[in-house]
Write a protein that holds these residues in place. Structure first.
Motif, mmCIF file in Angstrom:
data_model
loop_
_atom_site.group_PDB
_atom_site.id
_atom_site.type_symbol
_atom_site.label_atom_id
_atom_site.label_comp_id
_atom_site.label_asym_id
_atom_site.label_seq_id
_atom_site.Cartn_x
_atom_site.Cartn_y
_atom_site.Cartn_z
ATOM 1 N N GLY A 66 0.783 -1.236 0.000
ATOM 2 C CA GLY A 66 0.000 0.000 0.000
ATOM 3 C C GLY A 66 0.811 1.281 0.000
ATOM 4 N N ARG A 67 2.125 1.183 -0.240
ATOM 5 C CA ARG A 67 2.940 2.400 -0.224
ATOM 6 C C ARG A 67 2.828 3.157 -1.539
ATOM 7 N NH1 ARG A 67 8.965 1.459 1.036
ATOM 8 N NH2 ARG A 67 8.637 -0.212 -0.474
ATOM 9 N N GLY A 68 2.864 4.473 -1.454
ATOM 10 C CA GLY A 68 2.967 5.318 -2.636
ATOM 11 C C GLY A 68 1.659 5.839 -3.183
ATOM 12 N N PHE A 69 0.535 5.220 -2.828
ATOM 13 C CA PHE A 69 -0.735 5.625 -3.435
ATOM 14 C C PHE A 69 -1.177 7.010 -2.961
ATOM 15 C CE2 PHE A 69 -0.817 0.967 -3.716
ATOM 16 C CZ PHE A 69 -1.059 0.826 -5.071
ATOM 17 N N SER A 70 -1.080 7.265 -1.669
ATOM 18 C CA SER A 70 -1.469 8.591 -1.164
ATOM 19 C C SER A 70 -0.572 9.674 -1.747
ATOM 20 C CB SER A 70 -1.405 8.614 0.370
ATOM 21 O OG SER A 70 -2.319 7.716 0.930
ATOM 22 N N ALA A 71 0.731 9.392 -1.784
ATOM 23 C CA ALA A 71 1.676 10.376 -2.328
ATOM 24 C C ALA A 71 1.392 10.644 -3.798
ATOM 25 C CB ALA A 71 3.110 9.876 -2.141
ATOM 26 N N ALA A 72 1.090 9.584 -4.554
ATOM 27 C CA ALA A 72 0.776 9.765 -5.980
ATOM 28 C C ALA A 72 -0.500 10.566 -6.154
ATOM 29 C CB ALA A 72 0.646 8.400 -6.653
ATOM 30 N N ALA A 73 -1.492 10.300 -5.314
ATOM 31 C CA ALA A 73 -2.756 11.033 -5.398
ATOM 32 C C ALA A 73 -2.543 12.521 -5.193
ATOM 33 C CB ALA A 73 -3.733 10.477 -4.363
ATOM 34 N N ILE A 74 -1.751 12.872 -4.192
ATOM 35 C CA ILE A 74 -1.477 14.282 -3.894
ATOM 36 C C ILE A 74 -0.668 14.916 -5.018
ATOM 37 C CG2 ILE A 74 -0.223 15.815 -2.324
ATOM 38 C CD1 ILE A 74 -1.002 13.792 -0.067
ATOM 39 N N ARG A 75 0.356 14.207 -5.489
ATOM 40 C CA ARG A 75 1.215 14.754 -6.551
ATOM 41 C C ARG A 75 0.434 14.967 -7.846
ATOM 42 N NH1 ARG A 75 3.110 12.184 -10.510
ATOM 43 N NH2 ARG A 75 2.955 10.132 -9.523
ATOM 44 N N GLU A 76 -0.346 13.971 -8.239
ATOM 45 C CA GLU A 76 -1.095 14.083 -9.500
ATOM 46 C C GLU A 76 -2.136 15.204 -9.441
ATOM 47 O OE1 GLU A 76 -0.924 12.658 -12.408
ATOM 48 O OE2 GLU A 76 0.601 11.123 -12.089
ATOM 49 N N THR A 77 -2.763 15.394 -8.299
ATOM 50 C CA THR A 77 -3.750 16.474 -8.182
ATOM 51 C C THR A 77 -3.083 17.835 -8.308
ATOM 52 O OG1 THR A 77 -5.112 15.086 -6.740
ATOM 53 C CG2 THR A 77 -5.573 17.441 -6.719
ATOM 54 N N ARG A 78 -1.892 17.950 -7.750
ATOM 55 C CA ARG A 78 -1.139 19.208 -7.883
ATOM 56 C C ARG A 78 -0.710 19.423 -9.322
ATOM 57 N NH1 ARG A 78 2.233 18.126 -4.282
ATOM 58 N NH2 ARG A 78 3.902 17.335 -5.628
ATOM 59 N N GLU A 79 -0.210 18.370 -9.980
ATOM 60 C CA GLU A 79 0.288 18.504 -11.349
ATOM 61 C C GLU A 79 -0.837 18.742 -12.354
ATOM 62 O OE1 GLU A 79 4.185 15.537 -10.798
ATOM 63 O OE2 GLU A 79 2.504 14.943 -12.081
ATOM 64 N N GLU A 80 -1.955 18.056 -12.189
ATOM 65 C CA GLU A 80 -3.022 18.134 -13.186
ATOM 66 C C GLU A 80 -4.003 19.273 -12.944
ATOM 67 O OE1 GLU A 80 -3.376 13.513 -14.712
ATOM 68 O OE2 GLU A 80 -4.944 14.326 -13.414
ATOM 69 N N ALA A 81 -4.189 19.655 -11.668
ATOM 70 C CA ALA A 81 -5.224 20.644 -11.363
ATOM 71 C C ALA A 81 -4.727 21.830 -10.561
ATOM 72 C CB ALA A 81 -6.371 19.966 -10.608
ATOM 73 N N GLY A 82 -3.468 21.803 -10.141
ATOM 74 C CA GLY A 82 -2.928 22.915 -9.373
ATOM 75 C C GLY A 82 -3.470 23.011 -7.967
ATOM 76 N N ILE A 83 -4.064 21.946 -7.454
ATOM 77 C CA ILE A 83 -4.629 21.935 -6.108
ATOM 78 C C ILE A 83 -3.713 21.135 -5.189
ATOM 79 C CG2 ILE A 83 -6.546 21.103 -4.686
ATOM 80 C CD1 ILE A 83 -8.425 21.733 -6.938
ATOM 81 N N ASP A 84 -3.372 21.737 -4.035
ATOM 82 C CA ASP A 84 -2.470 21.098 -3.077
ATOM 83 C C ASP A 84 -3.284 20.416 -1.979
ATOM 84 O OD1 ASP A 84 -0.441 20.273 -1.453
ATOM 85 O OD2 ASP A 84 0.334 22.282 -1.004
ATOM 86 N N LEU A 85 -3.220 19.085 -1.950
ATOM 87 C CA LEU A 85 -3.939 18.308 -0.938
ATOM 88 C C LEU A 85 -3.012 17.793 0.160
ATOM 89 C CD1 LEU A 85 -6.267 16.111 -3.207
ATOM 90 C CD2 LEU A 85 -6.870 18.210 -1.991
ATOM 91 N N ALA A 86 -1.810 18.357 0.246
ATOM 92 C CA ALA A 86 -0.827 17.853 1.208
ATOM 93 C C ALA A 86 -1.336 17.910 2.645
ATOM 94 C CB ALA A 86 0.475 18.633 1.072
ATOM 95 N N ASP A 87 -2.162 18.895 2.952
ATOM 96 C CA ASP A 87 -2.680 19.027 4.311
ATOM 97 C C ASP A 87 -4.130 18.553 4.424
ATOM 98 O OD1 ASP A 87 -0.279 20.171 5.258
ATOM 99 O OD2 ASP A 87 -0.891 22.151 4.535
ATOM 100 N N SER A 88 -4.615 17.871 3.409
ATOM 101 C CA SER A 88 -6.001 17.394 3.408
ATOM 102 C C SER A 88 -6.054 15.919 3.781
ATOM 103 C CB SER A 88 -6.627 17.577 2.020
ATOM 104 O OG SER A 88 -6.629 18.937 1.635
ATOM 105 N N GLU A 89 -7.169 15.518 4.369
ATOM 106 C CA GLU A 89 -7.366 14.102 4.677
ATOM 107 C C GLU A 89 -7.918 13.397 3.447
ATOM 108 O OE1 GLU A 89 -9.348 11.201 8.078
ATOM 109 O OE2 GLU A 89 -9.770 13.360 8.110
ATOM 110 N N LEU A 90 -7.279 12.300 3.088
ATOM 111 C CA LEU A 90 -7.727 11.490 1.960
ATOM 112 C C LEU A 90 -8.473 10.272 2.484
ATOM 113 C CD1 LEU A 90 -4.586 11.475 -0.389
ATOM 114 C CD2 LEU A 90 -6.408 13.168 -0.234
ATOM 115 N N PHE A 91 -9.682 10.073 2.005
ATOM 116 C CA PHE A 91 -10.506 8.948 2.423
ATOM 117 C C PHE A 91 -10.463 7.888 1.315
ATOM 118 C CE2 PHE A 91 -11.953 12.522 4.841
ATOM 119 C CZ PHE A 91 -12.310 12.010 6.077
ATOM 120 N N HIS A 92 -9.851 6.764 1.629
ATOM 121 C CA HIS A 92 -9.633 5.696 0.660
ATOM 122 C C HIS A 92 -10.896 4.844 0.587
ATOM 123 C CE1 HIS A 92 -7.139 1.859 -0.422
ATOM 124 N NE2 HIS A 92 -7.622 2.439 -1.504
#
Length: 234
Positions: A66-92
């Motif tokens: 399960g490693r890397g998925f949260s980090a990829a989700a945050i990175r891709e959202t920043r790259e594709e939409a310019g939104i930073d979710l680094a301080d947001s809670e992600l609900f899997h």
């Protein structure tokens, strides 16, 4: 000859916000020249090697670490939409895996996140050509009218989110990821299309449309798409 390939790990985020019309989700249109070209999707993409360095692990249906998925989700959202979710809670909330017959397939972990207060969208007009905030109902109506194209996991996610009034309500309903490992059946005749079956459906292995019992499937026919889930009891 089998075309089965090893799935590529990926992550997707349903970035959502509350409005007077109900939940809205951020939808992005992919460039017609790339994979999933022209489709309307949620922000996301493959897990890169550097994403694996993140210590955060998520529960996965296939027994991986399960490693890397949260980090990829945050990175891709920043790259594709310019939104930073680094301080947001992600609900899997889901793991989607296409059938093994696909030449290229993504094993994708789905997350739900509330959009940050300052969430101006910035797309690159290269890989992503358009963006819109839509209620799930509006997105589904546009798909039914042929005005946008979406893939099955997006359709089913929108269908699920239609049942909630607020993002908090949807997040509270998540108890862990549901597994959607797809078995597919081609349908011919007067109303052609496909039916996707998922674990828990009485016909998950047999692909028999008419066997009585529990249903957990998605119909994608020429006439309409719909999700069918019930316990099989009258």
């Amino acid at each position: 000859m089998s075309t089965s390939t090893e799935p590529i790990d990926a992550a997707t985020v349903v970035v959502s916000r509350d409005t007077s019309e109900g939940i809205e989700v951020l939808m992005l249109r992919r460039n017609s020249r790339i994979y999933f070209g022209g489709m309307w999707v949620f922000p996301g993409g493959r897990v890169d090697a550097a994403d694996r360095d993140a210590e955060t692990r998520v529960e996965v249906c296939d027994g991986g670490d399960g490693r890397g998925f949260s980090a990829a989700a945050i990175r891709e959202t920043r790259e594709e939409a310019g939104i930073d979710l680094a301080d947001s809670e992600l609900f899997h909330f889901a793991h989607w895996l296409p059938p093994a017959v696909r030449e290229k397939r993504f094993s994708t972990q789905f997350f739900l996140a509330m959009a940050p207060e300052n969430h101006d969208v910035a797309i690159d007009h290269g890989e992503i050509t358009e963006h819109h905030w839509m209620t799930p109902s509006r997105a589904l109506r546009l798909r039914a009218a042929g005005e946008i194209e979406i893939v099955t996991p997006t359709f089913c996610t929108l269908n699920w989110l239609e049942g909630f009034r607020t993002v908090a309500d949807a997040c509270a309903a998540i108890k862990g990821p549901e597994c959607f490992h797809t078995h597919i059946k081609q349908v011919d005749g007067a109303d052609p299309g496909m039916v996707a079956f998922y674990s828990g459906d009485v016909s998950y292995d047999s692909l028999d449309l008419d066997t009585p019992g529990p249903r957990r499937r998605c119909y994608m026919l020429q006439s309409a798409w719909w999700w069918d889930e019930n316990d099989g009891e009258e």
